[in-house]
Design an enzyme around this catalytic site. Structure first.
Site, PDB file in Angstrom:
ATOM      1  N   HIS A   1      -5.330  -3.303  -2.654  1.00 51.99           N
ATOM      2  CA  HIS A   1      -4.931  -2.352  -3.698  1.00 51.99           C
ATOM      3  C   HIS A   1      -4.724  -3.019  -5.055  1.00 51.99           C
ATOM      4  O   HIS A   1      -4.184  -2.400  -5.971  1.00 51.99           O
ATOM      5  CB  HIS A   1      -3.646  -1.620  -3.282  1.00 51.99           C
ATOM      6  CG  HIS A   1      -3.876  -0.721  -2.117  1.00 51.99           C
ATOM      7  ND1 HIS A   1      -4.427   0.532  -2.238  1.00 51.99           N
ATOM      8  CD2 HIS A   1      -3.678  -0.920  -0.790  1.00 51.99           C
ATOM      9  CE1 HIS A   1      -4.535   1.080  -1.040  1.00 51.99           C
ATOM     10  NE2 HIS A   1      -4.096   0.226  -0.146  1.00 51.99           N
TER      11      HIS A   1
ATOM     12  N   SER B   1       0.798  -1.232   0.000  1.00 54.06           N
ATOM     13  CA  SER B   1       0.000   0.000   0.000  1.00 54.06           C
ATOM     14  C   SER B   1       0.827   1.278   0.000  1.00 54.06           C
ATOM     15  O   SER B   1       0.354   2.309  -0.456  1.00 54.06           O
ATOM     16  CB  SER B   1      -0.964   0.000   1.177  1.00 54.06           C
ATOM     17  OG  SER B   1      -0.274  -0.190   2.383  1.00 54.06           O
TER      18      SER B   1
ATOM     19  N   LYS C   1     -12.090   0.443  -1.558  1.00 58.44           N
ATOM     20  CA  LYS C   1     -11.129   1.156  -2.407  1.00 58.44           C
ATOM     21  C   LYS C   1     -11.706   1.175  -3.832  1.00 58.44           C
ATOM     22  O   LYS C   1     -12.601   1.963  -4.097  1.00 58.44           O
ATOM     23  CB  LYS C   1      -9.757   0.513  -2.278  1.00 58.44           C
ATOM     24  CG  LYS C   1      -9.297   0.571  -0.802  1.00 58.44           C
ATOM     25  CD  LYS C   1      -7.885   0.203  -0.596  1.00 58.44           C
ATOM     26  CE  LYS C   1      -7.528   0.010   0.865  1.00 58.44           C
ATOM     27  NZ  LYS C   1      -7.745   1.172   1.733  1.00 58.44           N
TER      28      LYS C   1
HETATM   29  C1  LIG Z   1      -3.436  -3.246   2.223  1.00 60.93           C
HETATM   30  C2  LIG Z   1      -4.659  -2.842   2.995  1.00 60.93           C
HETATM   31  N1  LIG Z   1      -5.368  -3.798   3.620  1.00 60.93           N
HETATM   32  C3  LIG Z   1      -6.472  -3.498   4.324  1.00 60.93           C
HETATM   33  C4  LIG Z   1      -6.917  -2.191   4.449  1.00 60.93           C
HETATM   34  C5  LIG Z   1      -8.126  -1.888   5.258  1.00 60.93           C
HETATM   35  O1  LIG Z   1      -9.241  -1.783   4.449  1.00 60.93           O
HETATM   36  P1  LIG Z   1     -10.515  -0.957   4.887  1.00 60.93           P
HETATM   37  O2  LIG Z   1     -10.226   0.472   4.625  1.00 60.93           O
HETATM   38  O3  LIG Z   1     -11.599  -1.522   4.045  1.00 60.93           O
HETATM   39  O4  LIG Z   1     -10.750  -1.229   6.347  1.00 60.93           O
HETATM   40  C6  LIG Z   1      -6.232  -1.180   3.795  1.00 60.93           C
HETATM   41  C7  LIG Z   1      -6.730   0.225   3.864  1.00 60.93           C
HETATM   42  O5  LIG Z   1      -6.151   1.132   4.323  1.00 60.93           O
HETATM   43  C8  LIG Z   1      -5.059  -1.506   3.060  1.00 60.93           C
HETATM   44  O6  LIG Z   1      -4.340  -0.544   2.448  1.00 60.93           O
END
Ligand SMILES: Cc1ncc(COP(=O)(O)O)c(C=O)c1O
Length: 399
Positions: A215, A187, A246
């Protein structure tokens, strides 16, 4: 008499310290929908910080379906799934996700964060279990591993030799279960996990694989099916994680895997058992978004055209964009104060890019994290690049 303000004053002291250390965050306010040109803190800016990869938050079909589901099924469910919070639309969405991801079944959680915590906590339940995690995995994976009873091992980012050495070590300890956990697309860096190597090691040492494609969904793989599809490894990955917040543009997370995994989570996952189900409008938005992924491949094409163009221009100008392979492109500055100044100056000039500093990224790798979307025009990207160049020169980040 209890003095609420005084009793909680210790938090204020910590906040003051954060301010002194330049680690204090102000919340920016979005005064418009999440769009390539957004109004942020009353200023019209090119928005390079959202995860709205395909622009689906405002896609007319997504909004229309959300409206229909809201009208038909009400604002919320007022119950957890296992009591009376499962409408057939919730099951329909899970079937849709499973079909899309190429798995037998799926199960939806309230957020991607809850999903990652849940998988680690629900499956890795013994001290004889081991979670082996990439150093740069998302915070929700780290927290999930902490809540799990399993032992934890970290390997350096994408370092397959270290992963193998951990796998050897846990084998010698006669581990009960071993789970290798990785982001599909990282990310903060935008690089892709080496899934073929991970799968080969998992097979060799009898480990399970969990991939967080937060992502990657809507970004890589056939029609945006994610990294397992990108590497043609869909049937080799035990647990695929995704978010609905996202690319999908709404809210939530999911596990896509076997029927047994779904069934097990329905029985055991605390995040599923003890938290209410999705509001119908969110379910409707997600249903429409997955349909768009299947039927409007031009959006992904445009996302990649924009990504290549923007990345190419930044590289030409001499910015350090790390090892990014996807629409997440870091501009590595390597200094906390300068990164925040860069971000502030860009905002003054009409470009919104969040500066990311320690502890979100390691010290020395502080960066601007840019994300282009399918809906940015060439004009938006040129405007942003010109401003990045101007401020980059001003601050001595590039010559
Ligand atoms: C790699 C990754 N996994 C999980 C999440 C968490 O997702 P959510 O925003 O749906 O709670 C994020 C979000 O920031 C993320 O970047």
């Amino acid at each position: 008499m209890i003095n609420v303000k005084k009793d909680l004053a210790f938090l204020g002291e910590e906040i003051n310290q954060l301010k002194k250390d330049n680690l204090y965050r102000e919340l920016f306010i979005l005064d418009s929908a999440q769009q390539p040109l957004s109004i942020i803190n009353s200023r019209k800016v090119v928005n390079l910080s959202s995860n709205n990869y395909l622009g689906l938050t405002t896609h007319p079909k997504v909004i229309q379906r959300a409206r229909e589901y809201l009208e038909k099924w009400g604002a919320g469910t007022s119950a957890v799934r296992t009591i009376i919070g499962t409408m057939h639309i919730h099951n329909d969405l899970e079937k849709k996700i499973a079909m899309f991801k190429g798995t037998e079944a799926s199960i939806v959680f309230q957020s991607g964060f809850a999903t990652n915590v849940s998988v680690n906590q629900t499956i890795m339940t013994s001290e004889e279990d081991f979670i082996i995690s990439d150093q740069l995995n998302h915070a929700s994976i780290i927290d999930g591993a902490r809540l799990a009873k399993a032992q934890r091992l970290i390997y350096k980012h994408k370092d397959m030799a270290e992963l193998e050495s951990h796998l050897k070590e846990v084998k010698s300890k006669r581990a009960r279960r071993v789970l290798i956990v990785t982001d599909g697309v990282f990310s903060m860096d935008g690089d892709i996990a080496p899934l073929p190597d991970i799968a080969a090691l998992a097979e060799k040492y009898g480990a399970l694989i969990m991939v967080d494609d937060a992502h990657a969904t809507g970004v890589v793989g056939k029609n945006g099916r994610g990294t397992p599809s990108h590497f043609d490894l869909t049937d080799q990955i035990h647990i695929q994680i995704g978010t609905l917040s996202k690319t999908i543009g709404a809210m939530g997370g999911y596990v896509a895997s076997t029927l047994e995994v779904r069934d097990y989570f329905v029985q055991k996952a605390r995040q599923f058992l003890f938290s209410s189900s999705h509001p119908p409008a969110v379910v409707g938005a997600c249903m429409a978004a997955f349909e768009i992924l299947e039927t409007e491949p031009n959006l992904m094409e445009q996302l990649w055209n924009n990504t290549k163009y923007f990345k190419g221009r930044l590289k030409e100008l001499g910015f350090n964009t790390g090892h990014s392979e996807t629409p997440i492109t870091p501009i590595i500055v390597g200094d906390s104060a300068k990164t925040l100044r860069f971000s502030d100056r860009l905002f003054e000039e009409g470009v919104f890019v969040q500066g990311i500093v320690f502890p979100t990224v390691p010290r020395g790798t502080e960066r601007l994290r840019t994300i282009v979307t399918a809906t940015h025009s060439k004009g938006d990207l040129d405007f942003a690049v010109d401003k990045i160049k101007k401020i980059g020169n001003e601050l001595g980040v590039v010559k």
